[in-house]
Design a protein around this motif. Structure first.
Motif, PDB file in Angstrom:
ATOM      1  N   TRP A 118       0.816  -1.223   0.000  1.00 23.26           N
ATOM      2  CA  TRP A 118       0.000   0.000   0.000  1.00 23.26           C
ATOM      3  C   TRP A 118       0.849   1.273   0.000  1.00 23.26           C
ATOM      4  CZ3 TRP A 118       0.610   3.544   3.928  1.00 23.26           C
ATOM      5  CH2 TRP A 118       1.323   3.092   5.055  1.00 23.26           C
ATOM      6  N   ASP A 119       2.063   1.155   0.557  1.00 22.13           N
ATOM      7  CA  ASP A 119       2.907   2.353   0.694  1.00 22.13           C
ATOM      8  C   ASP A 119       3.788   2.597  -0.533  1.00 22.13           C
ATOM      9  OD1 ASP A 119       4.227   0.002   1.316  1.00 22.13           O
ATOM     10  OD2 ASP A 119       5.497   0.920   2.842  1.00 22.13           O
ATOM     11  N   HIS A 120       3.674   1.732  -1.547  1.00 21.85           N
ATOM     12  CA  HIS A 120       4.458   1.939  -2.766  1.00 21.85           C
ATOM     13  C   HIS A 120       3.727   2.884  -3.707  1.00 21.85           C
ATOM     14  CE1 HIS A 120       6.242  -2.321  -1.966  1.00 21.85           C
ATOM     15  NE2 HIS A 120       6.680  -1.400  -1.121  1.00 21.85           N
ATOM     16  N   CYS A 121       3.270   3.992  -3.173  1.00 27.40           N
ATOM     17  CA  CYS A 121       2.574   4.946  -4.043  1.00 27.40           C
ATOM     18  C   CYS A 121       3.155   6.336  -3.794  1.00 27.40           C
ATOM     19  CB  CYS A 121       1.068   4.940  -3.766  1.00 27.40           C
ATOM     20  SG  CYS A 121       0.589   5.496  -2.118  1.00 27.40           S
ATOM     21  N   ASP A 122       2.965   7.212  -4.771  1.00 28.77           N
ATOM     22  CA  ASP A 122       3.509   8.562  -4.652  1.00 28.77           C
ATOM     23  C   ASP A 122       2.544   9.508  -3.968  1.00 28.77           C
ATOM     24  OD1 ASP A 122       5.869   7.926  -5.906  1.00 28.77           O
ATOM     25  OD2 ASP A 122       5.060   8.322  -7.910  1.00 28.77           O
ATOM     26  N   THR A 123       1.236   9.222  -4.134  1.00 25.17           N
ATOM     27  CA  THR A 123       0.234  10.173  -3.672  1.00 25.17           C
ATOM     28  C   THR A 123      -0.862   9.503  -2.858  1.00 25.17           C
ATOM     29  OG1 THR A 123       0.593  11.393  -5.724  1.00 25.17           O
ATOM     30  CG2 THR A 123      -1.330  12.005  -4.431  1.00 25.17           C
ATOM     31  N   ALA A 124      -1.180  10.114  -1.719  1.00 25.50           N
ATOM     32  CA  ALA A 124      -2.302   9.664  -0.901  1.00 25.50           C
ATOM     33  C   ALA A 124      -3.272  10.823  -0.719  1.00 25.50           C
ATOM     34  CB  ALA A 124      -1.807   9.181   0.455  1.00 25.50           C
ATOM     35  N   VAL A 125      -4.554  10.498  -0.605  1.00 27.57           N
ATOM     36  CA  VAL A 125      -5.579  11.495  -0.315  1.00 27.57           C
ATOM     37  C   VAL A 125      -6.201  11.119   1.029  1.00 27.57           C
ATOM     38  CG1 VAL A 125      -7.777  12.513  -1.020  1.00 27.57           C
ATOM     39  CG2 VAL A 125      -6.064  11.902  -2.757  1.00 27.57           C
ATOM     40  N   ILE A 126      -6.129  12.050   1.986  1.00 25.50           N
ATOM     41  CA  ILE A 126      -6.720  11.808   3.306  1.00 25.50           C
ATOM     42  C   ILE A 126      -7.879  12.771   3.491  1.00 25.50           C
ATOM     43  CG2 ILE A 126      -6.319  11.842   5.808  1.00 25.50           C
ATOM     44  CD1 ILE A 126      -3.429  11.092   5.307  1.00 25.50           C
ATOM     45  N   GLN A 138       0.765  11.424  10.035  1.00 27.40           N
ATOM     46  CA  GLN A 138       2.155  11.211  10.471  1.00 27.40           C
ATOM     47  C   GLN A 138       2.672   9.842  10.009  1.00 27.40           C
ATOM     48  OE1 GLN A 138       2.828  10.284  14.649  1.00 27.40           O
ATOM     49  NE2 GLN A 138       4.439  11.834  14.766  1.00 27.40           N
ATOM     50  N   ALA A 139       1.831   8.825  10.164  1.00 28.36           N
ATOM     51  CA  ALA A 139       2.263   7.458   9.841  1.00 28.36           C
ATOM     52  C   ALA A 139       2.480   7.277   8.340  1.00 28.36           C
ATOM     53  CB  ALA A 139       1.225   6.455  10.346  1.00 28.36           C
ATOM     54  N   VAL A 140       1.578   7.839   7.531  1.00 28.20           N
ATOM     55  CA  VAL A 140       1.706   7.709   6.074  1.00 28.20           C
ATOM     56  C   VAL A 140       2.945   8.469   5.600  1.00 28.20           C
ATOM     57  CG1 VAL A 140       0.607   8.265   3.853  1.00 28.20           C
ATOM     58  CG2 VAL A 140      -0.759   7.306   5.726  1.00 28.20           C
ATOM     59  N   ARG A 141       3.165   9.647   6.172  1.00 35.91           N
ATOM     60  CA  ARG A 141       4.380  10.407   5.857  1.00 35.91           C
ATOM     61  C   ARG A 141       5.625   9.606   6.227  1.00 35.91           C
ATOM     62  NH1 ARG A 141       5.975  14.821  10.011  1.00 35.91           N
ATOM     63  NH2 ARG A 141       6.547  12.840  10.984  1.00 35.91           N
ATOM     64  N   ASP A 142       5.633   9.018   7.405  1.00 36.46           N
ATOM     65  CA  ASP A 142       6.821   8.287   7.875  1.00 36.46           C
ATOM     66  C   ASP A 142       7.086   7.012   7.072  1.00 36.46           C
ATOM     67  OD1 ASP A 142       7.243  10.288   9.660  1.00 36.46           O
ATOM     68  OD2 ASP A 142       6.596   9.176  11.444  1.00 36.46           O
ATOM     69  N   ARG A 143       6.094   6.533   6.342  1.00 38.09           N
ATOM     70  CA  ARG A 143       6.312   5.381   5.461  1.00 38.09           C
ATOM     71  C   ARG A 143       6.803   5.817   4.094  1.00 38.09           C
ATOM     72  NH1 ARG A 143       4.417   0.322   7.475  1.00 38.09           N
ATOM     73  NH2 ARG A 143       4.723  -0.467   5.368  1.00 38.09           N
ATOM     74  N   GLY A 144       6.966   7.124   3.902  1.00 33.31           N
ATOM     75  CA  GLY A 144       7.635   7.599   2.699  1.00 33.31           C
ATOM     76  C   GLY A 144       6.738   8.010   1.540  1.00 33.31           C
ATOM     77  N   ALA A 158      -6.964  21.925   7.776  1.00 36.08           N
ATOM     78  CA  ALA A 158      -6.006  21.158   6.966  1.00 36.08           C
ATOM     79  C   ALA A 158      -4.674  21.911   6.899  1.00 36.08           C
ATOM     80  CB  ALA A 158      -6.576  20.926   5.570  1.00 36.08           C
ATOM     81  N   ARG A 159      -4.747  23.243   6.806  1.00 35.60           N
ATOM     82  CA  ARG A 159      -3.526  24.063   6.765  1.00 35.60           C
ATOM     83  C   ARG A 159      -2.707  23.912   8.043  1.00 35.60           C
ATOM     84  NH1 ARG A 159      -6.395  28.868   4.034  1.00 35.60           N
ATOM     85  NH2 ARG A 159      -5.969  28.468   1.831  1.00 35.60           N
ATOM     86  N   GLU A 160      -3.400  23.864   9.162  1.00 41.58           N
ATOM     87  CA  GLU A 160      -2.697  23.686  10.448  1.00 41.58           C
ATOM     88  C   GLU A 160      -1.915  22.373  10.467  1.00 41.58           C
ATOM     89  OE1 GLU A 160      -6.196  25.956  12.936  1.00 41.58           O
ATOM     90  OE2 GLU A 160      -5.542  23.994  13.673  1.00 41.58           O
ATOM     91  N   LEU A 161      -2.520  21.328   9.879  1.00 40.47           N
ATOM     92  CA  LEU A 161      -1.842  20.032   9.874  1.00 40.47           C
ATOM     93  C   LEU A 161      -0.676  20.027   8.890  1.00 40.47           C
ATOM     94  CD1 LEU A 161      -4.778  17.520  10.327  1.00 40.47           C
ATOM     95  CD2 LEU A 161      -3.367  18.675  12.031  1.00 40.47           C
ATOM     96  N   ALA A 162      -0.823  20.747   7.782  1.00 48.15           N
ATOM     97  CA  ALA A 162       0.284  20.861   6.831  1.00 48.15           C
ATOM     98  C   ALA A 162       1.464  21.568   7.507  1.00 48.15           C
ATOM     99  CB  ALA A 162      -0.162  21.610   5.581  1.00 48.15           C
ATOM    100  N   ASP A 163       1.178  22.585   8.297  1.00 49.75           N
ATOM    101  CA  ASP A 163       2.238  23.285   9.031  1.00 49.75           C
ATOM    102  C   ASP A 163       2.910  22.351  10.036  1.00 49.75           C
ATOM    103  OD1 ASP A 163       1.725  25.579   7.687  1.00 49.75           O
ATOM    104  OD2 ASP A 163       0.541  26.530   9.281  1.00 49.75           O
ATOM    105  N   ARG A 164       2.107  21.531  10.694  1.00 53.46           N
ATOM    106  CA  ARG A 164       2.639  20.649  11.727  1.00 53.46           C
ATOM    107  C   ARG A 164       3.485  19.514  11.155  1.00 53.46           C
ATOM    108  NH1 ARG A 164       1.210  18.666  17.205  1.00 53.46           N
ATOM    109  NH2 ARG A 164      -0.187  20.437  17.419  1.00 53.46           N
ATOM    110  N   PHE A 165       3.027  18.935  10.051  1.00 53.98           N
ATOM    111  CA  PHE A 165       3.664  17.706   9.572  1.00 53.98           C
ATOM    112  C   PHE A 165       4.580  17.887   8.366  1.00 53.98           C
ATOM    113  CE2 PHE A 165      -0.054  16.117  11.973  1.00 53.98           C
ATOM    114  CZ  PHE A 165       0.636  15.355  12.909  1.00 53.98           C
ATOM    115  N   GLY A 166       4.728  19.104   7.886  1.00 56.13           N
ATOM    116  CA  GLY A 166       5.775  19.363   6.902  1.00 56.13           C
ATOM    117  C   GLY A 166       5.350  19.401   5.450  1.00 56.13           C
ATOM    118  N   SER A 168       5.465  17.663   2.743  1.00 55.78           N
ATOM    119  CA  SER A 168       4.800  16.638   1.933  1.00 55.78           C
ATOM    120  C   SER A 168       3.285  16.663   2.128  1.00 55.78           C
ATOM    121  CB  SER A 168       5.361  15.248   2.243  1.00 55.78           C
ATOM    122  OG  SER A 168       5.249  14.975   3.613  1.00 55.78           O
ATOM    123  N   ILE A 169       2.824  17.436   3.121  1.00 58.80           N
ATOM    124  CA  ILE A 169       1.380  17.516   3.373  1.00 58.80           C
ATOM    125  C   ILE A 169       0.816  18.752   2.670  1.00 58.80           C
ATOM    126  CG2 ILE A 169      -0.427  17.488   5.156  1.00 58.80           C
ATOM    127  CD1 ILE A 169       1.915  15.277   5.388  1.00 58.80           C
TER     128      ILE A 169
END
Ligand code: ATR
Length: 274
Positions: A118-126, A138-144, A158-166, A168-169
């Motif tokens: 499942w983690d061999h993908c470039d893009t995820a939508v949450i 956090q977990a999906v980011r940490d799996r690359g 959503a913007r707050e979470l992008a700020d928090r997690f970097g 790639s979000i």
């Protein structure tokens, strides 16, 4: 003999006592795991009784609505939970309250088991930017996964979470969904959409990448309206029950000294209780 708890408010719907009770019995361990109704006003006192040993507990789980405050009140949160600002697992060591958050572990372990690769993908939508989405992001980011679109009705959250997690979000408005789904390899619902009888938006999952996975962190019902849609459209779906079961395992090992197994019989115990 060790004793552990799950503390929340309200607590009567928690499945955790069933899960840990199953493991205690199947591993023939002495000890207990019980639900504790702890009101917001009582949380400080409850954690203090844990810290000073008067509660008799060696540790336990923290659930809604206390995950964030328990993080602030514990003594030794690990790096993972510090970035999240929320804890769900506590244990007492040398008079100090240690803590972590196992929700992300539960999420990824469930997908590893039921949708390997499942983690061999470039893009995820949450979908969703509430408290429950954080550990998943956090977990999906940490799996690359390189690009993680967080789509939310309230864009600011959503913007707050992008700020928090970097970087790639990416924070996205609901209207962007059709475009974002094109070629995505993973879709995760973290909202309660459809649970309260309100109409569920139609999502076109057919534009996702070949072999894409659609999952939900909600597990009642097992097949949520969004999972049902995705299945009808031919996607691989994974329900959220395994996340609940797997997030419980690290805590059990800390308190009772044995690593428990998430098996089909345990899954059935929870399904029979629904
Ligand atoms: P939790 O801690 O369980 O994630 P929450 O913090 O209340 O609960 O978050 C609920 C999530 O579901 C949010 O992303 C919420 O969107 P808003 O941030 O805009 O409130 C989303 N949600 C709930 N009902 C929704 C609906 N009818 N349409 C779209 N999103 C919805």
């Amino acid at each position: 003999v060790n004793h552990a708890f799950v503390a929340g408010y309200p607590i009567k719907h928690s499945r955790s006592p069933l899960i840990h009770g199953y493991w205690l019995k199947s591993l023939a361990l002495e000890g207990s795991y019980g639900a504790q109704a702890v009101s917001p006003e009582a949380l400080v006192g409850f954690l203090q009784s844990l810290r000073d040993g008067t509660s008799g507990f060696g540790g336990g789980n923290i659930t809604i609505p206390h995950k964030e405050r328990a993080f602030s009140l514990c003594d030794r949160p690990d790096d993972l939970s510090r970035e999240l600002g929320a804890v769900n697992t506590l244990w007492l060591k040398d008079g100090l309250l240690h803590a972590t958050n196992t929700d992300g572990y539960g999420f990824t372990t469930n997908l590893d088991e039921r949708a390997a690769g499942w983690d061999h993908c470039d893009t995820a939508v949450i979908l969703g930017a509430g408290g429950a989405s954080r550990a998943v992001i956090q977990a999906v980011r940490d799996r690359g996964v390189k690009t993680i679109h967080v789509v939310n009705r309230t864009l600011e959250k959503a913007r707050e979470l992008a700020d928090r997690f970097g970087p790639s979000i990416r924070a996205q408005a609901m209207g962007e969904m059709p475009d974002l789904m094109k070629g995505a390899g993973l879709f995760i619902n973290t909202t309660s959409l459809g649970m309260d009888g309100t109409p569920v938006p139609q999502i076109d999952f057919t534009t996702m990448a070949k072999g894409a996975v659609v999952t939900d962190i909600v597990y009642v019902p097992l097949k949520t309206p969004l999972l049902a849609q995705a299945e009808t459209q031919g996607l691989r779906i994974v329900d959220g029950l395994g996340m609940l079961l797997h997030q419980a395992a690290p805590g059990f090992e800390k308190w009772f000294g044995r690593r428990p197994v998430v098996d089909a019989a345990l899954r059935q115990v929870i399904i029979d209780d629904m």
